[in-house]
Design an enzyme around this catalytic site. Sequence first.
Site, PDB file in Angstrom:
ATOM      1  N   ASP A   1     -31.167  42.438 -14.996  1.00 56.82           N
ATOM      2  CA  ASP A   1     -29.761  41.579 -14.921  1.00 56.82           C
ATOM      3  C   ASP A   1     -29.900  41.250 -13.369  1.00 56.82           C
ATOM      4  OD1 ASP A   1     -27.607  40.394 -15.648  1.00 56.82           O
ATOM      5  OD2 ASP A   1     -26.869  42.057 -16.965  1.00 56.82           O
ATOM      6  N   ASP A   4     -23.970  34.820 -21.677  1.00 56.24           N
ATOM      7  CA  ASP A   4     -23.079  35.815 -22.136  1.00 56.24           C
ATOM      8  C   ASP A   4     -22.249  35.271 -23.119  1.00 56.24           C
ATOM      9  OD1 ASP A   4     -24.070  37.868 -20.704  1.00 56.24           O
ATOM     10  OD2 ASP A   4     -22.458  37.735 -19.208  1.00 56.24           O
TER      11      ASP A   4
HETATM   12  C1  GLA Z   1     -24.175  40.889 -17.613  1.00 54.85           C
HETATM   13  C2  GLA Z   1     -25.138  40.451 -18.769  1.00 54.85           C
HETATM   14  C3  GLA Z   1     -24.586  41.157 -20.081  1.00 54.85           C
HETATM   15  C4  GLA Z   1     -24.457  42.721 -19.829  1.00 54.85           C
HETATM   16  C5  GLA Z   1     -23.631  42.822 -18.642  1.00 54.85           C
HETATM   17  C6  GLA Z   1     -23.784  44.438 -18.512  1.00 54.85           C
HETATM   18  O1  GLA Z   1     -22.747  40.248 -17.785  1.00 54.85           O
HETATM   19  O2  GLA Z   1     -25.091  39.013 -19.001  1.00 54.85           O
HETATM   20  O3  GLA Z   1     -25.405  40.844 -21.249  1.00 54.85           O
HETATM   21  O4  GLA Z   1     -25.944  43.060 -19.998  1.00 54.85           O
HETATM   22  O5  GLA Z   1     -24.066  42.491 -17.464  1.00 54.85           O
HETATM   23  O6  GLA Z   1     -22.933  44.858 -17.082  1.00 54.85           O
END
Ligand code: GLA
Length: 734
Positions: free
Chosen positions: A468, A533
């Site tokens: 990420d 997301d």
């Molecule tokens: C980001 C990602 C999510 C999740 C969060 C965890 O927002 O896009 O899918 O992994 O971080 O903190």
Amino acid sequence: MTTLTAPRFISLHSRHTSVVLELPDNEAPLWRYWGPRLQSATHRPASASFALREARPLPSFMLDFDQPLSLAPSFGVGWFGQSALLAHRIQRTAEGSGSNPCVDFAQAFTDCQVTWLKHEQEVALTLTDQVAQLSLKIELKLDPDSDVLVLKSSLQNQGHSALNVQWLAAATLPIPGRADTVRSYAGQHNHEFLLQADVLSRSQWRRESRRGRTSHDTFPGAVVTTPGATENAGLVFGAHLAWSGNHQQTIEWLHDGQYQWQLGEWLAPGEGMLAAGASLQTPEVVATCSTRGLNGLASNFHAELRARLPWAKGQMRPRPVHLNTWEGFYFDVHPEPVKALATAAAALGIERFVLDDGWFNGRHHDRAALGDWWPDASKFPQGLGTLVEHVNSLGMEFGLWFEPEMVNPDSELYRAHPDWALQLKGRPLITARNQLVLDISRPEVSNYLFQKMDALLSAHPIRYIKWDHNRDLTTAGLLDGSPGYRAQVQAAYALMARLGAAHPDLEIESCSGGGGRIDFGVLRYAHRVWTSDCIDAMSRITIQQGFLQFFPPEIMGSHVGSAKAHTTGRTQSLAFRAAVAMTGHLGVELDARHLTDTEATELKAWIALYKQLRDHLHQSQVWRGTHADGLVWQAHGHGDELLLFVYRTQPTNHRYIPALPLPMLDTYACYQVQEILPEGTVRATGPHSTAPFFDALNDPQGVELDGSWLVHSGLPLPRAPAETVFMVRLRRMA
Ligand code: GLA
């Protein structure tokens, strides 16, 4: 009789496209053509037989020298358009003289060495400017099958003093003047790939990102269409910068009626400072054109990306169904509930279990712990071993979330090394999601991250990392105060490559608050992207349609979330959520422990269906389309067998449902059409929805339909409520 000069050309040809450059003496090569394949009457590759300037009378009040668009248009010596290079150097004059003039601000390339790397497919052109003391190498590679043209540039400072490069285009491309629209993508967190269609005009079109990552807001690429082009027909052009950092693209009208399109890295001030002898290498531009409309263009991009993806042993395995813990558990990942979730996941048919955020030292919320990459002792006192074993014993692979480039000020790492964060002396640190960015271009920082990640990957069979990157870059200064945007991207690629080399079976997912790092650059190291997301199926339809313009479905992370979408609050049926998710790399992102028996049975049936269909859904051709009456459709497959998903996004406006024309089918073929339904389920129907045709679609032999009928008249559609799917398989009959 007038004799025309016989010009020298460089021609590249692929199956459907051609590139022609003209090589005048003592100049940069001129762009003559990029477009559909040129065929001569003799079936030999054709190109112009006259020099460009011989067919271009000079207008009034012009320079006496005519400078058409070249491969490297450069400012100051007769070119007035956007320059592919903006650079200068400071001439150091005698101590105390008080003046240090900016020199070499104008460039002109007067020599071009041509090196063929592959006949009519790959060529390197080395241009030199002896006055400004520069050498510019431009490489062009046209793939004979996919029609994709890859270009990159490398500038060398051959002078004795530093050269300050403000802008170096990775490529300059010509677009015909009849092009009328540019389709690019805007967006934001939770809604990536929002289509932005702009009319081309004499005003310059420009999109930039200075966020230090590919970004949700500005996709580094676009599609240019000509009048009448549709999803399936007409001339269209596309280009994309394969880079995960700052970027810039412009389309500019030129006085000969065509457009020039430049793409490259947006350099922060000073980032392009080249010491004597040093070089600046641009990222690649991946470009293609098609006469088969937006879907033809998408196929070309998909083919190119498929050739780049770093699959272990060079071969993609069938994409395993994921369960990701994030929306089910958020930070609250404790071994027993997580194990119970894994057990429930395995019963659904899940093949890869991914432990998202919350597992590492002190990570109970988003305010602390990034950087401390070892298991949290209060949650996992014995480490991750027993959980990984449990997951493996259920027949699933284990995956783990990291956000390597980030650090929370409240972390052991930051307390020990506050200087490791990117920062600017005298400026406040600006946090985002309570976190700072590490300067991973420093070897001690990337070594630390490698060691921490490698230790876990070596101790346990972890086959997958969700990587990420949850913030934009600000105050991105390196230790010496210089800008670190470019260095950061290069260091991230290097760290991914190092981990990949140490763990050849590892797969990486590129995530950045959802789809903030989706590009052909990171996909040299990553195998999947987290598209967004937002897993609301309605939002996902448009996000995924935009995504599929450039990227193939097998890398498109798409999950079935809970009925009420966490990001939008809308509620959708399981069938609709699953049918939207299954066209990508399917996953589940909900607390499967709490599904009712009916829900679990239905979800299991959808997962089983995905497993049956994935060989057709993935690594195949994709056609996307929209139709009146709120319909969006998508077909995947090869000529002989297509899977069609028709999404009804709105209630119909008609008493009788109009048929859906399917322009991608073969008008000379006959198709056997059958409805696809997961085992034990029925299609969502409204009142008065039955008709014998739809019953027949469920017979073992389906319904036989003529290709030209389906192309021109269309496939009858059932009456169905909004937010439902109708799926059919079309098999070409012998
Ligand atoms: C980001 C990602 C999510 C999740 C969060 C965890 O927002 O896009 O899918 O992994 O971080 O903190």
